[in-house]
Design a protein around this motif. Sequence first.
Motif, PDB file in Angstrom:
ATOM      1  N   TRP B  43       0.776  -1.235   0.000  1.00 36.70           N
ATOM      2  CA  TRP B  43       0.000   0.000   0.000  1.00 36.70           C
ATOM      3  C   TRP B  43       0.804   1.279   0.000  1.00 36.70           C
ATOM      4  CZ3 TRP B  43      -3.620  -1.748  -2.288  1.00 36.70           C
ATOM      5  CH2 TRP B  43      -4.002  -3.064  -2.057  1.00 36.70           C
ATOM      6  N   LEU B  44       2.120   1.180  -0.216  1.00 40.98           N
ATOM      7  CA  LEU B  44       2.902   2.405  -0.339  1.00 40.98           C
ATOM      8  C   LEU B  44       3.025   2.742  -1.823  1.00 40.98           C
ATOM      9  CD1 LEU B  44       5.643   1.878   2.391  1.00 40.98           C
ATOM     10  CD2 LEU B  44       3.342   2.858   2.567  1.00 40.98           C
ATOM     11  N   ALA B  45       1.960   3.332  -2.358  1.00 39.37           N
ATOM     12  CA  ALA B  45       1.894   3.600  -3.796  1.00 39.37           C
ATOM     13  C   ALA B  45       2.958   4.597  -4.224  1.00 39.37           C
ATOM     14  CB  ALA B  45       0.510   4.122  -4.156  1.00 39.37           C
ATOM     15  N   VAL B  50       1.120  -0.800  -6.743  1.00 40.57           N
ATOM     16  CA  VAL B  50       0.584  -1.621  -5.656  1.00 40.57           C
ATOM     17  C   VAL B  50       0.051  -2.962  -6.166  1.00 40.57           C
ATOM     18  CG1 VAL B  50       0.040   0.337  -4.176  1.00 40.57           C
ATOM     19  CG2 VAL B  50      -1.709  -0.549  -5.739  1.00 40.57           C
ATOM     20  N   THR B 285     -13.509  -9.350  10.463  1.00 45.90           N
ATOM     21  CA  THR B 285     -13.081  -8.196   9.656  1.00 45.90           C
ATOM     22  C   THR B 285     -11.673  -7.763  10.022  1.00 45.90           C
ATOM     23  OG1 THR B 285     -15.360  -7.382   9.478  1.00 45.90           O
ATOM     24  CG2 THR B 285     -13.598  -5.790   9.081  1.00 45.90           C
ATOM     25  N   LEU B 286     -11.445  -7.557  11.328  1.00 47.57           N
ATOM     26  CA  LEU B 286     -10.141  -7.030  11.751  1.00 47.57           C
ATOM     27  C   LEU B 286      -9.035  -8.066  11.565  1.00 47.57           C
ATOM     28  CD1 LEU B 286     -11.108  -4.975  14.919  1.00 47.57           C
ATOM     29  CD2 LEU B 286     -10.701  -4.159  12.601  1.00 47.57           C
ATOM     30  N   THR B 289      -8.398  -7.479   7.837  1.00 50.63           N
ATOM     31  CA  THR B 289      -7.800  -6.190   7.436  1.00 50.63           C
ATOM     32  C   THR B 289      -6.437  -5.986   8.097  1.00 50.63           C
ATOM     33  OG1 THR B 289      -9.109  -5.054   9.146  1.00 50.63           O
ATOM     34  CG2 THR B 289      -9.981  -5.074   6.898  1.00 50.63           C
ATOM     35  N   ASN B 290      -6.216  -6.575   9.271  1.00 53.01           N
ATOM     36  CA  ASN B 290      -4.893  -6.465   9.896  1.00 53.01           C
ATOM     37  C   ASN B 290      -3.837  -7.272   9.143  1.00 53.01           C
ATOM     38  OD1 ASN B 290      -5.864  -4.780  11.849  1.00 53.01           O
ATOM     39  ND2 ASN B 290      -5.651  -6.197  13.558  1.00 53.01           N
ATOM     40  N   LEU B 292      -3.746  -7.139   5.834  1.00 47.51           N
ATOM     41  CA  LEU B 292      -3.493  -6.415   4.573  1.00 47.51           C
ATOM     42  C   LEU B 292      -2.181  -5.632   4.577  1.00 47.51           C
ATOM     43  CD1 LEU B 292      -7.105  -5.209   3.617  1.00 47.51           C
ATOM     44  CD2 LEU B 292      -5.735  -6.976   2.489  1.00 47.51           C
ATOM     45  N   PRO B 293      -1.837  -4.898   5.654  1.00 49.59           N
ATOM     46  CA  PRO B 293      -0.568  -4.160   5.606  1.00 49.59           C
ATOM     47  C   PRO B 293       0.653  -5.072   5.580  1.00 49.59           C
ATOM     48  CG  PRO B 293      -1.994  -3.309   7.352  1.00 49.59           C
ATOM     49  CD  PRO B 293      -2.601  -4.591   6.874  1.00 49.59           C
ATOM     50  N   ASN B 309     -17.383  -5.492   4.880  1.00 47.28           N
ATOM     51  CA  ASN B 309     -16.407  -4.604   5.536  1.00 47.28           C
ATOM     52  C   ASN B 309     -15.041  -4.680   4.867  1.00 47.28           C
ATOM     53  OD1 ASN B 309     -18.378  -4.004   7.423  1.00 47.28           O
ATOM     54  ND2 ASN B 309     -17.535  -5.319   9.030  1.00 47.28           N
ATOM     55  N   ARG B 312     -14.976  -3.000   1.518  1.00 48.47           N
ATOM     56  CA  ARG B 312     -14.871  -1.544   1.686  1.00 48.47           C
ATOM     57  C   ARG B 312     -13.427  -1.137   1.999  1.00 48.47           C
ATOM     58  NH1 ARG B 312     -16.676   3.185   4.374  1.00 48.47           N
ATOM     59  NH2 ARG B 312     -15.184   4.582   3.403  1.00 48.47           N
ATOM     60  N   ALA B 313     -12.779  -1.910   2.862  1.00 42.90           N
ATOM     61  CA  ALA B 313     -11.399  -1.585   3.243  1.00 42.90           C
ATOM     62  C   ALA B 313     -10.470  -1.716   2.031  1.00 42.90           C
ATOM     63  CB  ALA B 313     -10.942  -2.511   4.368  1.00 42.90           C
ATOM     64  N   GLU B 316     -10.831   1.195  -0.187  1.00 44.04           N
ATOM     65  CA  GLU B 316     -10.163   2.362   0.398  1.00 44.04           C
ATOM     66  C   GLU B 316      -8.669   2.350   0.031  1.00 44.04           C
ATOM     67  OE1 GLU B 316     -10.830   5.773   1.990  1.00 44.04           O
ATOM     68  OE2 GLU B 316     -12.473   4.328   2.194  1.00 44.04           O
ATOM     69  N   LEU B 317      -8.094   1.150  -0.024  1.00 44.45           N
ATOM     70  CA  LEU B 317      -6.666   1.032  -0.336  1.00 44.45           C
ATOM     71  C   LEU B 317      -6.410   1.012  -1.836  1.00 44.45           C
ATOM     72  CD1 LEU B 317      -5.548  -1.710   2.213  1.00 44.45           C
ATOM     73  CD2 LEU B 317      -5.082   0.738   2.324  1.00 44.45           C
TER      74      LEU B 317
END
Lengths: 447, 324
Positions: B43-45, B50, B285-286, B289-290, B292-293, B309, B312-313, B316-317
Amino acid sequence: MALTGLEIYKSLPKTNCKQCGLPTCLAFAMKVAAGQAGLDQCPPLDPKARAALEEASAPPQQLVKIGAGERAIELGQETSLYRHEGKFQHPTAIAICVNDSLASTAIEERGRQIASLKFERLGATLKVDMAAVFNVSGQPRGFVEAARAASRASRKALALVSANVESLRAAGEALREERPLLWLMDAAAAGAKAFDMAKELGLPICLQAPGFDALVASSEAARAAGLKEFMLAPGPMKAKAALEFLSQSRRAAIVKKFRPMGYPIAMLATGGDSAQTLVEACWYVLKYAALVVVDTTRPEEILGILTSRQDIYTDPQKPALVDSTLHTVGNPGTDAPVLVTTNFALSYYSVESEVEASRVPSFILPVDTEGQSVLTAWAADKFNGKIIAKALKESGVESRVGHRKVVIPGYVAVISASLNEESGWEVLVGPKEASGLVPYLKSQWKP
Amino acid sequence: MHTQDTAQTWASAVNTVTIGATAAQGGTRGRTVAIGGAKCIPWLAYEGEVGHAPAIAIEIWDAGAEEWPAELTRHYEGVLNDPGAWAKRAAEFGTDLICLRLMGTHPDMANRGADDAVAAVKAVLRAVDLPLVVMGCGVDEKDNVVLPRCCQAAAGENCLFGNVRDKNYRTLVAACLADGHKLIAESPLDVNIAKQVNILAHDVGYPLENIVIYPTTGALGYGLEYAYSIMERGRLAGLGGDALLRQPVMADIGIEAWRAKEAYAPEETLPGLGPAERRGPLWETLTATNHLPAGAELLVLRHPQAVANVRRAIEELAGASSEQ
Ligand code: SF4
């Protein structure tokens, strides 16, 4: 970065006058390098040389202390980009926002909710660290009252958030003893006035400016004004930009040793959509934020954030262990079940919490597997019949129960025969997952 | 100092793996899904491309899912024993792929045979036109009987089959090679074993570019940080040029997250932790999403709210859906 003893020695007076309590300047330099003495213990040291040394030996990220007494927290002084390169040092502070324009009863209620958010997990108490009082009213008066009420009801360290320097000064003065964080929402506009205030009050300040370049400018101005203990906040941002900013600022501080970015970062996760905002709050916790402000008091959401923090701030070099002695849940009698698991904290606490939920008083024996989980330890031959038999014997459980029945995790059913042979105990195969323990203990277990 | 001064340059990129085959490609899928392709830390475009957006696969079982927590099964009422109907329901919930886990073949469960498993695979392929992930029950001897038959039944569909491990890989690798499927290589939170499995598969002729790695997943609060750090280490090495760690990563979220009592327990047993119908999906969800990074590219999920959820996340990315 830390200086070596020799580098420090070069700037010392080299007179060996012993006023520092050490025989030579070199010995003193070594102590300073090891972090066991401070430069202030050398009275003859030239103030300019001292300032230069302090700057050069400062950690790549500033430590910021907020709150007083039991509410005190420390933020920053991080040294790594990735956990596997070095433990993350100071867990992200979680702050819940409080709106100063609300009625005082509503503020107190919010404060009490903040205080009540406490959870027990893996032998630790997880709780919210701060109340962040927002000066929505824009007025100093209401702000001071709201801050007092929030402090009283929440019993937390405070962040006082305002664009108005007068508001911050008034609330900072009123609550100075509690060492609140003064969060200045428009650092560029307030300028030197704000730096003077922070210095006069001796309080930490958080400078908010929109994005990397604006924050560098604010930070440089603050440093030029002699400010030491401050934080930086990029203000409201979309999640993707926020994650990039967090990595950029961390890399600038730690990899590039770029001093103006060497300060802990405070983030806002106060958007509208509750699930997405929660996801973002957790991302900021994982990726370098020192402080995250959220706008929720829902227990399941706060628990999710605090658990994310607990996970990521675990020391990766040290497996989480529990004592491998006999543990009890409730008040187990002589006919209580005896369950074995490993001393890996996750394994042990999963079992313990289910046994608690079953309300069947029990003995739990976490066998020393050097912190490996059940299956890993079994595969490594650290959780076999012989080892468990020995642990049973040494735990003293034989004198605590009248029966000789031991419950083992379902995944290691294959060790039943050897454990029976080694220990003489009857071996009962329990459920595979801890989640099966409640029905097992309630309906299947018989002494 | 400019932000760009903090960007790292990488020798290499994450492999792109495409799952599914349309009629033009010899299959019957309506579309394909590609994962991977990143040339930067997740995610550091500002650092590099990415790559493809992470994809979501909803997990369904051929049999035995009645034992899932009530908060999950209430969304799949009436379809738990009908993989085709279940796949349709999953498609309605907005998934990119279907992940069929053949738990019904597990010897300790329904102990179904290969014929039943093949029927389940075919039923899913007939019911929906989404690309398919197929996982065995995890018992080596059984998987080695069941999965090759399933590979054959889905020949030409370019599915993602799994999991191979260092102790058991030959049979499934050979079947995937013969029938043109992609492969999941599993390792137990260990970068070196992750590389080892890839070497083993490669040594018997399987292309490294067709592998998705599964480095093991940890639920929020139950070892998530182990998986997170292993994924970070693997990604740093892969971007740095290690061909054995350049594979996109699968995270098996649902099965892990719903093991946590914070996910499955009703409110009566966990007073003060919020209503179960919110808490469970949030935990899943968490957990997702945790990851993903740290670089998760394929997320296997269960609860429809978690799917919404996580979608959506991802938007966002990545700003776009993962469809091609
Ligand atoms: S006080 Fe300073 S000058 Fe004197 S011996 Fe110690 S280090 Fe040297």
